[in-house]
Design an enzyme around this catalytic site. Structure first.
Site: not given
Length: 133
Positions: A100, A104
């Site tokens: 990931r 964000r």
């Protein structure tokens, strides 16, 4: 580097000491009374992957990671204080990574497809920029 913590656990000042022993000028204190001074950033200046994630958020998905859309707790207290469940986090893909990564988008408000505001972080919540449309 010297770090002072507020009694609520929020970072108050992170500053390097100068030769005179003073603090770096313009250090921003973040406390529950002054939760953040989050600088704005234009959506079009963010990486293409962030723009794509923002578009997915407004469309309601589908999201590539199971953690996308989960509650963001704002434990760092760098975003304005709101009740638990107000903020949701979404992964911004990083080219070349198989995990990931650190990027964000965190959005606040309901419904999630019409957020009040969104924030971008490229350093896994160490800093944020408020996304301006």
């Amino acid at each position: 580097m010297r770090r002072a913590l507020h009694k609520w656990g929020a970072a108050v000042v992170v500053a390097a000491g100068l030769a005179s022993g003073g603090l770096v000028p313009n250090a921003i204190a973040r406390t529950p009374e002054n939760p953040s001074r989050v600088p704005p950033v234009a959506l079009v200046t963010l990486p293409p992957e962030a723009q794509a994630t923002h578009k997915l958020i407004l469309a309601g998905g589908p999201f590539p990671y199971s953690k996308d859309g989960t509650v963001f707790g704002n434990r760092e207290r760098l975003l304005p204080l709101n009740p638990r469940g107000y903020y949701r986090e979404y992964t911004v893909k990083t080219p070349g990574l198989r995990h990931r990564g650190a990027r964000r988008i965190v959005c606040g408000g309901t419904p999630p497809t019409k957020p009040d505001t969104c924030y971008y972080t490229s350093d896994h919540y160490a800093s944020f920029q408020r996304i301006a449309p």
